[in-house]
Enzyme design. Structure first.
Site, mmCIF file in Angstrom:
data_model
loop_
_atom_site.group_PDB
_atom_site.id
_atom_site.type_symbol
_atom_site.label_atom_id
_atom_site.label_comp_id
_atom_site.label_asym_id
_atom_site.label_seq_id
_atom_site.Cartn_x
_atom_site.Cartn_y
_atom_site.Cartn_z
ATOM 1 N N GLY A 116 46.886 62.606 -56.803
ATOM 2 C CA GLY A 116 47.412 63.795 -57.486
ATOM 3 C C GLY A 116 48.286 63.412 -58.658
ATOM 4 O O GLY A 116 49.055 62.463 -58.578
ATOM 5 N N ARG A 154 40.133 61.253 -57.799
ATOM 6 C CA ARG A 154 39.973 60.822 -56.412
ATOM 7 C C ARG A 154 38.615 60.126 -56.375
ATOM 8 O O ARG A 154 37.618 60.675 -56.814
ATOM 9 C CB ARG A 154 40.030 62.021 -55.476
ATOM 10 C CG ARG A 154 41.340 62.790 -55.678
ATOM 11 C CD ARG A 154 41.767 63.576 -54.485
ATOM 12 N NE ARG A 154 42.836 64.507 -54.847
ATOM 13 C CZ ARG A 154 44.134 64.303 -54.630
ATOM 14 N NH1 ARG A 154 44.547 63.218 -54.042
ATOM 15 N NH2 ARG A 154 45.024 65.200 -54.994
ATOM 16 N N ASP A 170 50.189 57.833 -51.043
ATOM 17 C CA ASP A 170 49.855 56.862 -49.999
ATOM 18 C C ASP A 170 48.376 56.474 -50.001
ATOM 19 O O ASP A 170 48.034 55.348 -49.649
ATOM 20 C CB ASP A 170 50.348 57.291 -48.613
ATOM 21 C CG ASP A 170 49.772 58.603 -48.157
ATOM 22 O OD1 ASP A 170 49.087 59.262 -48.966
ATOM 23 O OD2 ASP A 170 50.001 58.966 -46.995
ATOM 24 N N THR A 227 54.190 61.171 -56.624
ATOM 25 C CA THR A 227 53.636 62.352 -55.952
ATOM 26 C C THR A 227 54.716 63.422 -55.894
ATOM 27 O O THR A 227 55.886 63.091 -55.637
ATOM 28 C CB THR A 227 53.136 62.048 -54.523
ATOM 29 O OG1 THR A 227 52.996 63.282 -53.810
ATOM 30 C CG2 THR A 227 54.078 61.156 -53.744
ATOM 31 N N ASP A 237 55.164 65.472 -53.657
ATOM 32 C CA ASP A 237 55.500 65.820 -52.267
ATOM 33 C C ASP A 237 56.700 65.071 -51.689
ATOM 34 O O ASP A 237 57.204 65.440 -50.634
ATOM 35 C CB ASP A 237 54.290 65.574 -51.352
ATOM 36 C CG ASP A 237 53.167 66.543 -51.657
ATOM 37 O OD1 ASP A 237 53.469 67.644 -52.152
ATOM 38 O OD2 ASP A 237 51.996 66.203 -51.420
ATOM 39 N N ASP A 251 56.852 62.387 -50.019
ATOM 40 C CA ASP A 251 56.586 62.096 -48.611
ATOM 41 C C ASP A 251 56.256 60.622 -48.361
ATOM 42 O O ASP A 251 55.570 60.282 -47.409
ATOM 43 C CB ASP A 251 55.434 62.974 -48.101
ATOM 44 C CG ASP A 251 54.168 62.803 -48.927
ATOM 45 O OD1 ASP A 251 54.213 62.089 -49.949
ATOM 46 O OD2 ASP A 251 53.147 63.385 -48.559
ATOM 47 N N ARG A 279 51.627 70.094 -47.536
ATOM 48 C CA ARG A 279 50.801 70.217 -46.337
ATOM 49 C C ARG A 279 51.451 69.532 -45.145
ATOM 50 O O ARG A 279 51.426 70.045 -44.040
ATOM 51 C CB ARG A 279 49.428 69.584 -46.574
ATOM 52 C CG ARG A 279 48.561 70.485 -47.388
ATOM 53 C CD ARG A 279 47.082 70.333 -47.114
ATOM 54 N NE ARG A 279 46.399 71.173 -48.072
ATOM 55 C CZ ARG A 279 45.941 70.736 -49.232
ATOM 56 N NH1 ARG A 279 46.031 69.465 -49.549
ATOM 57 N NH2 ARG A 279 45.378 71.562 -50.084
HETATM 58 P P1 ADP Z 1 47.315 59.968 -53.246
HETATM 59 O O1 ADP Z 1 47.389 58.595 -53.823
HETATM 60 O O2 ADP Z 1 48.029 60.978 -54.097
HETATM 61 O O3 ADP Z 1 47.702 59.984 -51.779
HETATM 62 P P2 ADP Z 1 44.488 60.157 -52.453
HETATM 63 O O4 ADP Z 1 44.767 60.190 -50.996
HETATM 64 O O5 ADP Z 1 43.439 61.048 -52.998
HETATM 65 O O6 ADP Z 1 45.786 60.458 -53.348
HETATM 66 O O7 ADP Z 1 44.114 58.646 -52.833
HETATM 67 C C1 ADP Z 1 43.827 58.295 -54.159
HETATM 68 C C2 ADP Z 1 42.686 57.342 -54.191
HETATM 69 O O8 ADP Z 1 43.037 56.139 -53.519
HETATM 70 C C3 ADP Z 1 41.426 57.803 -53.495
HETATM 71 O O9 ADP Z 1 40.658 58.691 -54.277
HETATM 72 C C4 ADP Z 1 40.683 56.486 -53.292
HETATM 73 O O10 ADP Z 1 40.042 56.078 -54.470
HETATM 74 C C5 ADP Z 1 41.856 55.540 -53.015
HETATM 75 N N1 ADP Z 1 41.956 55.319 -51.567
HETATM 76 C C6 ADP Z 1 42.491 56.145 -50.638
HETATM 77 N N2 ADP Z 1 42.343 55.646 -49.401
HETATM 78 C C7 ADP Z 1 41.688 54.466 -49.533
HETATM 79 C C8 ADP Z 1 41.206 53.462 -48.644
HETATM 80 N N3 ADP Z 1 41.381 53.558 -47.328
HETATM 81 N N4 ADP Z 1 40.577 52.395 -49.175
HETATM 82 C C9 ADP Z 1 40.390 52.266 -50.487
HETATM 83 N N5 ADP Z 1 40.800 53.188 -51.383
HETATM 84 C C10 ADP Z 1 41.442 54.265 -50.930
#
Ligand code: ADP
Length: 328
Positions: free
Chosen positions: A15, A76, A107, A130, A132, A134, A176
């Site tokens: 995000g 994403r 995360d 982020t 959030d 969090d 959330r």
């Molecule tokens: P945020 O970083 O805000 O928590 P996301 O959860 O969408 O946002 O994660 C961002 C990106 O990080 C994902 O679109 C993906 O490309 C990568 N990512 C998330 N989890 C994994 C994972 N287990 N292994 C590899 N890449 C990951």
């Protein structure tokens, strides 16, 4: 021995959050100051896979401090979760000789960075970005302060109309899993009640509180509803409350994505600058697989493993108690 990092790339992922641009600027300029070649990856991990990696100089980050969103775009990217996606990403970095990576995100972004670093040995530092708030490893994440200010500004406006018409408003805010935005904006906007994902406030308790307010001549009431609370969205809650409490005309506002946008606050510009500066210096000093964060007023490094395992955002109980007291 310190690795002699020469080429550093920065990306934003997950995000978007206000303050990311201040952070990109700080990463790029700190690297250039130390004689490194700097690169920006467009669209986060997707850009690594698509080889959408551009060279950046000091002027390429001029006049961006005040901009919301991220000039590097974000995405994403499911393909990066697969080994095959990571291999392509690594090959693209290798071709450009990029040996250091700063990732700004939440995360999910850190989980990807940790796997990527472990698999290919690339030097990587995370910056918590982020709205959030969090993440473990920083008192505040990038974008949180701006998001709260945006929510407060909106609620101030809602309060004007709520007061003029003797209305009860349910205002839904983002969060959330964490009620951070809800709780702090409830304090700053004088909301009568707040529903959080971390805490079960029964609707009965909520109605009792609203009735008390009405009986002591409150001319309006505002309830802040965090997305992840157990009773559902603000519309559902408003309907349930209205069945048992008819004193006020009831309205609902969902703030939605406007909470993500906007020019970053002074706090987020400074935080983004500090974290970006620290992240690049950490890489240059041989640190890897860590995140930078703010503790008290100090920048500290935490390992990505600890940050991801601890996952310890905790509800600020003292602030919640204060909110109850101050909203009588
Ligand atoms: P945020 O970083 O805000 O928590 P996301 O959860 O969408 O946002 O994660 C961002 C990106 O990080 C994902 O679109 C993906 O490309 C990568 N990512 C998330 N989890 C994994 C994972 N287990 N292994 C590899 N890449 C990951």
């Amino acid at each position: 021995m310190k690795p002699n990092i020469k080429n550093i790339a920065v990306l934003t992922s997950g995000g978007d959050a206000p303050g990311m641009n201040a952070c990109i600027r700080a990463v790029v300029r700190t690297g250039i100051y130390h004689g490194k070649n700097m690169f920006g990856v467009i669209q986060g991990y997707q850009g690594l896979i698509n080889n959408n990696i551009i060279s950046m100089d000091a002027r390429s980050v001029s006049n961006i401090l005040h901009l919301g969103g991220t000039i590097l775009k974000t995405a994403r990217c499911l393909a990066f979760k697969e080994d095959s996606g990571m291999e392509i990403a690594f090959k693209n970095l290798q071709e450009k000789g990029i040996d250091g990576l700063v990732v700004i995100g939440g995360d999910g972004t850190f989980t990807g960075a940790k796997r990527f670093g472990e698999k290919f040995g690339i030097n990587v530092i995370g910056v918590p970005g982020t709205i959030d708030n969090d993440l473990y490893g920083s008192d505040f994440t990038l974008g949180y302060d701006t998001a709260i200010n945006t929510v407060i500004e909106a609620i101030d406006k809602i309060r004007d109309t709520a007061d003029s018409h003797d209305r009860l408003f349910f205002v839904e805010v983002m969060g959330r899993d964490s009620g951070c935005i809800a709780l702090r904006s409830a304090i700053a906007s004088g909301a009568e009640a707040v529903l959080l994902p971390e805490r079960e406030t029964s609707l009965k308790e909520l109605i009792t509180k609203l009735k008390e307010g009405a009986s002591t001549k409150k001319s309006s009431s505002i309830v802040i509803v965090s997305e992840g609370n157990k009773y559902g969205g603000a519309y559902d809650i408003a309907k349930s409350v209205k069945r048992k409490f008819t004193h006020y005309d009831t309205k609902v506002t969902i703030l939605g994505h406007l909470q993500r946008g906007g020019s970053p606050s002074g706090f987020d510009r400074i935080l983004g600058s500090r974290l970006g500066f620290a992240a690049t210096n950490a890489l240059i000093n041989g640190e890897t697989m860590k995140m930078v964060g703010l503790f008290g007023n100090q920048i500290k490094l935490t390992s990505l493993s600890e940050a991801l395992e601890s996952h310890n955002y905790k509800l600020e109980e003292d602030l919640l108690e204060m909110t109850h007291v101050l909203s009588i």
